[in-house]
Each structure stands twice: as structure tokens, then as C-alpha cells.
Design an enzyme around this catalytic site. Structure first.
Site, short mmCIF file in Angstrom:
data_model
loop_
_atom_site.label_atom_id
_atom_site.label_comp_id
_atom_site.label_asym_id
_atom_site.label_seq_id
_atom_site.Cartn_x
_atom_site.Cartn_y
_atom_site.Cartn_z
N HIS A 5 49.37 -6.47 9.99
CA HIS A 5 47.95 -6.75 9.77
C HIS A 5 47.39 -6.15 8.47
O HIS A 5 46.43 -5.38 8.46
CB HIS A 5 47.06 -6.44 10.99
CG HIS A 5 47.31 -5.13 11.69
ND1 HIS A 5 47.20 -3.92 11.08
CD2 HIS A 5 47.64 -4.88 12.97
CE1 HIS A 5 47.45 -2.97 11.96
NE2 HIS A 5 47.73 -3.51 13.10
N HIS B 235 49.92 2.18 25.29
CA HIS B 235 49.06 1.52 24.30
C HIS B 235 49.27 0.01 24.43
O HIS B 235 50.41 -0.46 24.49
CB HIS B 235 49.47 2.02 22.92
CG HIS B 235 48.73 1.41 21.78
ND1 HIS B 235 47.42 0.99 21.85
CD2 HIS B 235 49.13 1.17 20.50
CE1 HIS B 235 47.06 0.51 20.67
NE2 HIS B 235 48.07 0.60 19.84
N GLU C 153 48.31 -2.53 22.33
CA GLU C 153 48.43 -3.41 21.16
C GLU C 153 49.74 -4.22 21.26
O GLU C 153 50.76 -3.73 21.75
CB GLU C 153 48.36 -2.62 19.85
CG GLU C 153 48.19 -3.55 18.66
CD GLU C 153 47.78 -2.85 17.35
OE1 GLU C 153 47.71 -1.62 17.31
OE2 GLU C 153 47.54 -3.59 16.38
N ASP D 160 52.20 -5.12 19.53
CA ASP D 160 53.53 -4.71 19.08
C ASP D 160 54.25 -3.91 20.16
O ASP D 160 55.47 -3.74 20.10
CB ASP D 160 53.49 -3.95 17.75
CG ASP D 160 52.48 -2.83 17.71
OD1 ASP D 160 51.44 -2.93 18.39
OD2 ASP D 160 52.70 -1.84 16.99
N HIS E 170 44.97 5.04 18.38
CA HIS E 170 43.90 4.51 17.55
C HIS E 170 43.14 3.37 18.23
O HIS E 170 42.31 2.72 17.58
CB HIS E 170 44.49 4.03 16.20
CG HIS E 170 45.38 2.83 16.32
ND1 HIS E 170 45.13 1.69 15.60
CD2 HIS E 170 46.45 2.53 17.06
CE1 HIS E 170 46.03 0.78 15.88
NE2 HIS E 170 46.84 1.28 16.76
N ASP F 134 51.42 5.45 19.18
CA ASP F 134 51.45 5.22 17.72
C ASP F 134 51.42 6.52 16.90
O ASP F 134 51.90 6.54 15.76
CB ASP F 134 50.24 4.38 17.31
CG ASP F 134 50.49 2.89 17.47
OD1 ASP F 134 51.65 2.47 17.54
OD2 ASP F 134 49.50 2.13 17.50
N TYR G 251 51.64 5.80 7.03
CA TYR G 251 51.21 5.41 8.38
C TYR G 251 49.87 6.08 8.71
O TYR G 251 48.93 5.43 9.17
CB TYR G 251 52.30 5.83 9.37
CG TYR G 251 52.12 5.26 10.74
CD1 TYR G 251 52.70 4.04 11.09
CD2 TYR G 251 51.35 5.92 11.69
CE1 TYR G 251 52.53 3.51 12.35
CE2 TYR G 251 51.18 5.40 12.95
CZ TYR G 251 51.77 4.19 13.28
OH TYR G 251 51.59 3.67 14.52
N HIS H 205 56.88 4.14 16.93
CA HIS H 205 57.44 3.55 15.70
C HIS H 205 58.25 4.63 14.98
O HIS H 205 57.80 5.78 14.87
CB HIS H 205 56.34 3.08 14.74
CG HIS H 205 55.48 1.98 15.28
ND1 HIS H 205 55.93 0.69 15.45
CD2 HIS H 205 54.19 1.97 15.66
CE1 HIS H 205 54.95 -0.07 15.91
NE2 HIS H 205 53.87 0.69 16.06
FE1 FEO Z 1 48.59 0.25 17.64
FE2 FEO Z 1 51.94 0.21 17.15
O1 FEO Z 1 50.31 -0.42 17.77
#
Ligand code: FEO
Length: 406
Positions: free
Chosen positions: A24, A78, A80, A82, A145, A164, A192, A225
Site C-alpha cells: 500500500h 491482527h 489486516e 496480509d 497499528h 506487526d 518499517y 513480518h
Molecule cells: Fe498491519 Fe502486516 O499488517
């Protein structure tokens, strides 16, 4: 890739995305990973899933350890996409007894997947849950986040599954911090933080204080990640402690775009003024630097000097886009100044000043604009601007008050 054991009966079972180059709007030049973790106990627990398209990697890694149908709990740190894009298909396969999430996670899961029938189990902050021999506890990290974000802590193994936070977009065959190049690792960790967490720095500061107060022993930090911090989790916690207060490194960043090289000539004059004051600097042309890499430097710089010519009574599009991006992330504690060439209307400098004022930068120069092409006297004014910023940095370093001039 095979599953990797973090400690006895705790495995990495995630996926490596070697391909992605855009997240994004954030350039992920080194790809990324979607980390998920499997805990084998009386209650077999999967922590997080992976992006849609990577489900087969996740399931293959799980199958190498256990029949996926034996998974009892799925923890969603989380929502999101991903980390949850593969969740509907994974749910069909594993059919867990509980989907464990925060209160906001529950709301977000319903809004994403519209499945009232999943066996949600909402945990409250600090709640503990026994898996048999091992125990999980949950730490709400709202707005780090997303509203739903939480950490899961595995008590006996002292592993913090941090969602994250503390991550990097870094695809590698290595799974641990001590196995990768340290400069690359810290660059990607900085990038990041700069692009995902700068805006939430006050909350990061509170969270670090809270974790310190709880005196949680942390042997490993396992983010969603990048690599797992097993050798030196303190290294990334220390870095976050610095970044969250936007502590400057004493250096200046000259960020500019240029049409016919006049603004670039001015940038070089400003650099000469910074040199006169013994200040380290970097010239960053937005034509060849991606905004997400530039934010990495912005996070650590003490002064931001913006340069742009005027186009159609405004800014060049790359500078306008960069300013919007930077304003959204809200870096603080910066000394600022603006410059640019113009043909006839010359609004760019004023627009950049306004933007920096809105970000509460301390503007130490009223701004410098030059019509068409700078000559020697104009370049001397650019040197003066560079010296003004340089002097402000010296004063700041010496603990003197630096006052805004506009
Ligand atoms: Fe906020 Fe890695 O997604």
C-alpha cells in the site's frame, strides 16, 4: 522452506513472499514474510494466518508437524489482510474450537469476513489461557497499528508474538536476527517503523513503558513480518525507544524535486552552507528516491529542508505527494526550511512552509525563492540558508533554544 522450531514445540509455519514490491504505497524492495506460529500442546494453537495466495505454504508447513484438523485454537493478533486473507479457507480446513481475538479484533473480523458463525473468543487485556503445559497471555495494543492489534505472550517460553510491531519487510531463507546481515536488518526495521508506526509514536512510547513496568521476561520477539529476534530482542526494543521520541541524529536532509535543475543548483548551495557549519547532510532528489525510503531518513534526521519549483501555482506532483505522505505520518522535532525556483507566480516555497508549520517543524528561515535560473549572488543566499539551518542544529545540540522565524 520447512517449518522452523523456535523453542520446544513452538514452530514458525508462515510464508515467504519473495515477489511483493509494493505494500500500500510502501516500496518493499526486499519482499516480505507473513509469519504464523504453531504451538503443540494439549490445545494445539495457531497464531495468525497468512495473506491470501499463501495458504498452501502455511498448510504445508503445518502438515509437516501435525494434522491441521488437530488445531484447537486460532489466535488472530491482527486482522489486516496480509495476516488474515487466507483465514476463510484455513478455517474450513482446521475448524478450530476457538478463534481468539481482542474485542476490536472481533468487530474487525465480522466486518472483513461476515461470518457470525465462527467460534469467536474475545480476550481481555492481561487475560491468561492455559494450553496444557504452556500458557498464553494477551496484551492489547490498540492502534499499533490498527484498533484490533494485540500481542500474545507465551509465558513458559518467554516469547512475545508481537504482530506487526518490531517487524521488517524482508524476505529471507533465514528466520532469526543473528542469521542475517545486520545493516540490512536495521535498515528494513527502521524503514518499517518510519512508514508504519511513526504516526503512533506516542502509543509506542506508552507500550514500551508498560512492558518495562510488567517486567515480562522476553527471550524472543516473534513479529508477523521478517526475522525473529532471538539473539538480541533488546536491540529492536532500544531502537523503538529512540524512534518513538523522534530523537534526531543531528543531520540535515535536503529533499527536493527540480524541473530544469535550478532548484537542484539551490540544493547544492544549501549543502555548501551546511558543510560550512560542519553538518552532515544528504541530498534526496524525489525523482530517484521512493517516498518510503525517504521517510526512513526523515525519521532520524534533525533538519528537513524542502525544495521545489512552482508548477501551475502549486508544487510539482512528486513533492505534493511526498508532503501528503509525510504529513500523514507526522514526524516531529524537526528544524525546517524551504526553497525553490519559479518563473512568474512562485507559490511553492509558501506552500512548503505552510505544510511544515502544520507539522510543527521549527522554521529557522523564512524561505528562499529564485526566479528562473540562480546566479552567483542567489547561490550565496542558498549558502546562507544552509548556514542558518546548520547553526540551528549546532544550537540545538548545545542545548540552546531554537526559535522559529515564521
Ligand atoms: Fe498491519 Fe502486516 O499488517
Amino acid at each position: 522452506m520447512q517449518p522452523v522450531e523456535l523453542s520446544k514445540n513452538v514452530y514458525w509455519v508462515g510464508a515467504i513472499d519473495w515477489l511483493t514490491r509494493d505494500f500500500h504505497g510502501y516500496s518493499t524492495n526486499r519482499g516480505t514474510t507473513y509469519n504464523a506460529f504453531l504451538i503443540i500442546d494439549e490445545k494445539v494453537t495457531l497464531i495468525d494466518t497468512v495473506k491470501a495466495g499463501y495458504r498452501s505454504d502455511l498448510m504445508h508447513h503445518i502438515r509437516n508437524i501435525i494434522d491441521p484438523k488437530k488445531i484447537d485454537y486460532l489466535v488472530v493478533n491482527h486482522v489486516e489482510m496480509d495476516h488474515s486473507g487466507s483465514m476463510p479457507a484455513v478455517m474450513e480446513e482446521i475448524q478450530p474450537e476457538k478463534v481468539i481475538c481482542s474485542k476490536m479484533g472481533h468487530k474487525a473480523l465480522l466486518k472483513h469476513f461476515h461470518r457470525e458463525d465462527w467460534p469467536y473468543h474475545v480476550v481481555s487485556p492481561g487475560e491468561e489461557m492455559s494450553l496444557g503445559e504452556k500458557t498464553l497471555s494477551f496484551l492489547e495494543t490498540r492502534m499499533l497499528h490498527w484498533p484490533d492489534s494485540m500481542f500474545t505472550y507465551l509465558k513458559e517460553d518467554e516469547i512475545l508474538f508481537s504482530s506487526d510491531a518490531f517487524g521488517e519487510h524482508l524476505a529471507s531463507s533465514e528466520r532469526f536476527d543473528d542469521e542475517v546481515n545486520q545493516d540490512v536488518l536495521m535498515y528494513e526495521a527502521t524503514k518499517y517503523y518510519a512508514n508504519i508506526l511513526t504516526l503512533y509514536s506516542p502509543l509506542v512510547k506508552k507500550l514500551i513503558a508498560k512492558v518495562a513496568e510488567m517486567e515480562l521476561p522476553i527471550k524472543m520477539i516473534a513479529p508477523d513480518h521478517g526475522v525473529i529476534w532471538r539473539d538480541n530482542p533488546g536491540k529492536i526494543i532500544d531502537a523503538y525507544s529512540r524512534w518513538c521520541v523522534h530523537e534526531g541524529n543531528g543531520k540535515a536532509l535536503v529533499i527536493y524535486d527540480t524541473m530544469w535543475h535550478s532548484t537542484e543548483m539551490m540544493a547544492k548551495g544549501i549543502a555548501a552552507g551546511l558543510e560550512d557549519k560542519g553538518i552532515s547532510y544528504k541530498l534526496v532528489n524525489l525523482q530517484v528516491n521512493h517516498r518510503s525510503d525517504v521517510m526512513c531518513d526523515v525519521l532520524e534526521a534533525s533538519a528537513i529542508i524542502l525544495g521545489c519549483p512552482t508548477l501551475n501555482n502549486g508544487l510539482l506532483p512528486r513533492m505534493a505527494g511526498f508532503l501528503m505522505y509525510m504529513r500523514g505520518l507526522r514526524p516531529t522535532n524537526k528544524i525546517g526550511a524551504a526553497f525553490g525556483s519559479y518563473g512568474w507566480s512562485g507559490e511553492a516555497v509558501k506552500l512548503m512552509n505552510t505544510s511544515m508549520n502544520e507539522m510543527k517543524f521549527t522554521l529557522v528561515h523564512k524561505g528562499l525563492k529564485v526566479q528562473y535560473v540562480p546566479e552567483h549572488t542567489h547561490l550565496k543566499e542558498c549558502v546562507d540558508l544552509g548556514q542558518s539551518v546548520g547553526q540551528a542544529l549546532i544550537d540545538q545540540r548545545d542545548g540552546k533554544e531554537v526559535e522559529a522565524v515564521i
